[in-house]
Design a protein around this motif. Structure first.
Motif, PDB file in Angstrom:
ATOM      1  N   TYR A 126      -7.561   0.491   2.218  1.00 47.21           N
ATOM      2  CA  TYR A 126      -6.538   1.002   1.315  1.00 47.21           C
ATOM      3  C   TYR A 126      -6.346   0.050   0.144  1.00 47.21           C
ATOM      4  O   TYR A 126      -6.433  -1.155   0.308  1.00 47.21           O
ATOM      5  CB  TYR A 126      -5.199   1.135   2.046  1.00 47.21           C
ATOM      6  N   ARG A 127      -6.079   0.639  -1.000  1.00 42.78           N
ATOM      7  CA  ARG A 127      -5.785  -0.176  -2.166  1.00 42.78           C
ATOM      8  C   ARG A 127      -4.297  -0.486  -2.175  1.00 42.78           C
ATOM      9  O   ARG A 127      -3.483   0.322  -1.717  1.00 42.78           O
ATOM     10  CB  ARG A 127      -6.128   0.617  -3.421  1.00 42.78           C
TER      11      ARG A 127
ATOM     12  N   THR B  37       0.827  -1.209   0.000  1.00 43.25           N
ATOM     13  CA  THR B  37       0.000   0.000   0.000  1.00 43.25           C
ATOM     14  C   THR B  37       0.861   1.258   0.000  1.00 43.25           C
ATOM     15  O   THR B  37       0.369   2.349   0.236  1.00 43.25           O
ATOM     16  CB  THR B  37      -0.888   0.027   1.254  1.00 43.25           C
ATOM     17  N   LYS B  38       2.149   1.084  -0.215  1.00 47.94           N
ATOM     18  CA  LYS B  38       3.120   2.185  -0.204  1.00 47.94           C
ATOM     19  C   LYS B  38       3.001   2.974   1.093  1.00 47.94           C
ATOM     20  O   LYS B  38       3.015   4.207   1.100  1.00 47.94           O
ATOM     21  CB  LYS B  38       2.930   3.096  -1.405  1.00 47.94           C
TER      22      LYS B  38
ATOM     23  N   LYS C 136      -0.817   5.142   2.297  1.00 49.51           N
ATOM     24  CA  LYS C 136      -0.879   6.558   1.919  1.00 49.51           C
ATOM     25  C   LYS C 136      -2.331   6.990   1.726  1.00 49.51           C
ATOM     26  O   LYS C 136      -3.173   6.223   1.288  1.00 49.51           O
ATOM     27  CB  LYS C 136      -0.108   6.786   0.618  1.00 49.51           C
ATOM     28  N   GLU C 137      -2.552   8.252   2.023  1.00 52.74           N
ATOM     29  CA  GLU C 137      -3.867   8.872   1.842  1.00 52.74           C
ATOM     30  C   GLU C 137      -4.378   8.648   0.409  1.00 52.74           C
ATOM     31  O   GLU C 137      -5.550   8.404   0.173  1.00 52.74           O
ATOM     32  CB  GLU C 137      -3.724  10.372   2.128  1.00 52.74           C
ATOM     33  N   LYS C 138      -3.433   8.739  -0.509  1.00 49.90           N
ATOM     34  CA  LYS C 138      -3.733   8.620  -1.933  1.00 49.90           C
ATOM     35  C   LYS C 138      -4.432   7.298  -2.257  1.00 49.90           C
ATOM     36  O   LYS C 138      -5.291   7.248  -3.137  1.00 49.90           O
ATOM     37  CB  LYS C 138      -2.393   8.697  -2.689  1.00 49.90           C
ATOM     38  N   ASP C 139      -4.054   6.264  -1.564  1.00 49.46           N
ATOM     39  CA  ASP C 139      -4.593   4.941  -1.855  1.00 49.46           C
ATOM     40  C   ASP C 139      -5.774   4.571  -0.957  1.00 49.46           C
ATOM     41  O   ASP C 139      -6.206   3.431  -0.950  1.00 49.46           O
ATOM     42  CB  ASP C 139      -3.493   3.884  -1.720  1.00 49.46           C
TER      43      ASP C 139
END
Ligand SMILES: Nc1ncnc2c1ncn2[C@@H]1O[C@H](COP(=O)(O)OP(=O)(O)O)[C@@H](O)[C@H]1O
Ligand SMILES: *[C@@H]1O[C@H](CO)[C@@H](O)[C@H](O)[C@H]1NC(C)=O
Ligand SMILES: *[C@@H]1O[C@H](CO)[C@@H](O)[C@H](O)[C@H]1NC(C)=O
Ligand SMILES: *[C@@H]1O[C@H](CO)[C@@H](O)[C@H](O)[C@H]1NC(C)=O
Ligand SMILES: *[C@@H]1O[C@H](CO)[C@@H](O)[C@H](O)[C@H]1NC(C)=O
Ligand SMILES: *[C@@H]1O[C@H](CO)[C@@H](O)[C@H](O)[C@H]1NC(C)=O
Ligand SMILES: *[C@@H]1O[C@H](CO)[C@@H](O)[C@H](O)[C@H]1NC(C)=O
Ligand SMILES: [Mg+2]
Length: 670
Positions: A370-371, A352-353, A356-359
């Motif tokens: 989370y993706r 999920t790196k 991160k908010e992005k995912d």
């Protein structure tokens, strides 16, 4: 008493006097403090001020010898047999690099007071390449070898061996000792620790024993290396005893702390507590300063370099601790038998790196989703982070996750596995590329579903619920059926998610006070009242979902200009009472929309979310209605309201579900 004391003093004084040449039979050195008598130092061997015999110092490829300067009579006649002899010494090897060392050291019995031809490196200062192994050498040695020299058939780089006239040991063994219980304990020659060695030769049995032990340990009963060999042909009548050592390319120091020797008897014991202390390591001694100066390094760097190293170490330790913390997870032995279901936090973190908010796909009542993409398999996943405050019943918890993981149905979101971490639980699902159903229904969605697709979704959810309620090995109540838990896979098949989760999250809590799990608007009145979830409460939520899908409206909606909120099911019921139920449907259902099917779905929705749990059909019946195998009972709105009364529910407020229940449900909403 006085006489006894006198004799002790007298004899101890006597023993200090040098004995005459041929009478020498024993000596003891508890340290080699100056003034040092009867020891000759050769090569790079020195004696430290505190009395350590330092066979080698930090120089490369040099030899060092120390010999007792008086000859020892080993044979009573020139062609006689060798008498018994015994020696013991304490040694230590300091190497600049902790895991590597220069060459080892040896106790030697040689025909001369020196070994002038011995070369450095693997020859340990005893022999040279041409005379190695030649019987004319007349050398007996016990080597403590720290480098594996294959030309001398060394088996390892940490052994003690008996050498006769050459460096290929007659017998050797990995350094160590046999303790009282008969267990072998390893010793590391280059450990910088002092160790004691005993060498004993018996003139009757011709047995040569080499024994080792850690410092201040009793002499082990069982020797380390032992061989039978008559030394009469090896040793001459008068011989010299001493030590030999050599350095190679790695800087190392070989120390002897104490030594005693005796012919025809046991070597006198050493006064271990009186032996000189080894230098502390690492140390900034004169030798080091010397080396730095030689390389033209200013003295200041002596102070800076340790500082630099220390601060780097601190940084490294901090980095390691942080990393540990970051990827810390809880894993107990029993969990390993759940095999593939247990996933590594590190993998999930990377997938999920770093969450991160992005995912972030969304957050719900239990946590955030989370993706991610699994590192090795490149499989897309959805990771749900659930806070797991209740720490009881972990085993049950995990076995529940695993049993959920075993559930497999084409309309369920597959659970790949889980990971536990402090007060967090991570559930890993297959990623559903088309997101959740709610995104297609409310807030003027860009993409909507046509009626056919909606029916397919409804049938999918129905068969998933049927599987949970009736087909799985035990009854599983979903407890959170709602549009955002219906996910669409690549083919727009509905897949029900979050099954079993409500139960997981209430695990360990008191069943009497189990909080009502679920989402407002989908909660059935009986559930709110009793706090008990049943299959009928799932069916209630499913009914609400049917209405939502058909009307594209939220289960709780703003009903009039005043901002008053009301239940979708009351709203639809109004239309039915007014005789125009189809007006409740979403106007954008597409052209291929079977009005009778829409009406059936709306009525089925109302029936499933009937306030009386006993009026609600089972999932099996629902499937029959949906497939057309059964026809919905043709009820008037009034008859519908009265359903189930004869089953004895009999509570009057149930009739007025519309108003009283709405208040409690709506006002409690979040
Ligand atoms: N397996 C999945 N694949 C894709 N998206 C998902 C998946 N699981 C959940 N989501 C998305 O994450 C959002 C948040 O899910 P969740 O935490 O269960 O909250 P809720 O279901 O209450 O909305 C959902 O609305 C959904 O859009
Ligand atoms: C090692 O010992 C020898 C002989 O005493 C001496 O000449 C040499 O300088 C010493 N080397 C170091 C690095 O101490
Ligand atoms: C020792 O050798 C001499 C001759 O070299 C011989 O006469 C004598 O008997 C030998 N002694 C023993 C004990 O073998
Ligand atoms: C090896 O030692 C022998 C004496 O034992 C000597 O004669 C010979 O010259 C030495 N060889 C080398 C290469 O040092
Ligand atoms: C052993 O050494 C002696 C004397 O140095 C020499 O004469 C002899 O040839 C050597 N033997 C072998 C096998 O090298
Ligand atoms: C040393 O090893 C070699 C090769 O394995 C072997 O030929 C030789 O006999 C060995 N020597 C001894 C003394 O064991
Ligand atoms: C002792 O050392 C040997 C050889 O390296 C190793 O195989 C063995 O496991 C060690 N034993 C212990 C108890 O450390
Ligand atoms: Mg969800």
């Amino acid at each position: 008493m006085f006489v006894k004391l006198f004799t002790i003093v007298f004899f101890s004084l006597l023993s200090q006097f040098p004995k005459s040449y041929s009478q020498i039979i024993d000596f003891t050195y508890n340290g080699f403090r100056p003034p040092l008598s009867d020891i000759s130092l050769q090569g790079i061997t020195t004696v430290t001020p505190n009395g350590l015999l330092m066979l080698t110092n930090y120089t490369v490829q040099k030899t060092g010898h120390a010999f007792y300067t008086k000859p020892i009579r080993f044979k009573d006649f020139p062609n006689g047999t060798v008498s018994s002899f015994s020696t013991t010494f304490v040694f230590a090897i300091h190497s600049e690099i902790p895991i590597l060392s220069g060459h080892g050291m040896a106790f030697v019995v040689a025909p001369y007071e020196s070994l002038p031809y011995g070369t450095a490196n693997q020859c340990m200062g005893i022999f040279n390449i041409t005379n190695n192994g030649n019987d004319t050498n007349h050398v007996f040695a016990v080597e403590l070898d720290t480098i594996r020299s294959s030309e001398f058939n060394d088996t390892d780089d940490n052994h003690a061996g008996i050498d006769i006239n050459g460096l290929i040991s007659v017998k050797s063994s990995w350094a160590g000792y046999w303790d009282e219980t008969g267990q072998f304990k390893n010793l590391s020659l280059i450990s910088r620790k002092p160790m004691q060695v005993w060498v004993d030769y018996d003139d009757l049995t011709h047995q040569i024993d080499v024994t080792m032990a850690p410092f201040k340990h009793d002499k082990p009963k069982k020797p380390l290396v032992s061989t039978v060999r008559d030394l009469s042909s090896v040793l001459l009548q008068d011989m010299f005893v001493g030590f030999s050592s050599a350095t190679g390319s790695v800087l190392s120091e070989h120390y002897v702390l104490g030594w005693s020797f005796q012919v025809k008897g046991k070597a006198p014991p050493l006064a271990l507590s009186r032996l000189p202390k080894l230098p502390k390591f690492p140390r900034v001694g004169p030798t080091k300063i010397h080396r730095f100066y030689k390389n033209g390094m200013p003295l200041i760097s002596l102070l800076l370099i340790p500082l630099l190293i220390i601060s780097m170490l601190i940084l490294l330790v901090r980095f390691i601790i942080r990393r540990r913390r970051k990827f810390e997870e809880e894993l107990e032995d029993w969990e390993t038998r759940f095999g593939k279901h247990r996933l590594k936090y590190k993998d999930l973190y990377h997938a999920t790196k770093g969450f991160k908010e992005k995912d972030l796909l969304g957050s719900g009542g239990f946590g955030s989703v989370y993706r991610g993409v699994m590192p090795k398999t490149n499989k897309e996943i959805a990771v749900k982070r659930v806070s797991n405050k209740s720490r009881q019943g972990l085993k049950e918890f995990v076995s529940e996750v695993v049993s959920i993981g075993r559930m497999s149905h084409r309309n369920l979101v597959p659970l790949m596995g889980y990971c536990r971490r402090r007060d967090e639980l991570l559930l890993v699902y297959d990623y559903m590329p088309n997101g959740s159903l709610d995104k297609y229904l409310y807030n003027n969605p860009e993409v909507t579903l046509d009626w056919k697709q909606r029916v397919k979704v409804i049938k999918g959810v129905a068969s998933a619920l049927f599987y949970l309620h009736e087909e799985w090995e035990q009854v599983v109540i979903h407890r959170d059926v709602k549009a955002s838990n219906v996910l669409l896979d690549a083919n727009h098949n509905a897949r029900l998610g979050d099954f079993g989760l409500a139960r997981l999250c209430s695990h360990g809590s008191d069943p009497q006070t189990t909080r009502v799990a679920g989402t407002w608007g989908y909660l059935s009145p009986d559930h709110v009242r009793t706090g008990r979830a049943t299959t009928a409460t799932d069916i209630f939520a499913f009914g609400v979902l049917l209405l939502e899908v058909a009307c594209s409206r939220r289960p709780i909606q703003i009903q009039n200009e005043g901002g008053e909120r009301g239940l979708l099911l009351d709203w639809v019921f109004e239309f039915w009472s007014d005789g125009n139920i189809l007006d409740a449907k979403d106007p954008n259902l597409g052209t291929e929309c079977d009005q009778r099917e829409v009406e059936m779905i709306l009525k089925l929705g109302l029936l499933c979310s009937h306030y009386n749990p006993q009026a609600r059909p089972s999932m099996r019946q629902v499937l029959n209605y949906l497939s057309g195998d059964d026809v919905l009972p043709d009820l008037s709105p009034l008859e519908f309201r009265g359903l189930g009364i004869h089953h004895g529910i009999g509570e009057l407020d149930m009739f007025t579900c519309g108003s009283s229940m709405v208040d409690s449900i709506v006002s409690g909403g979040r």
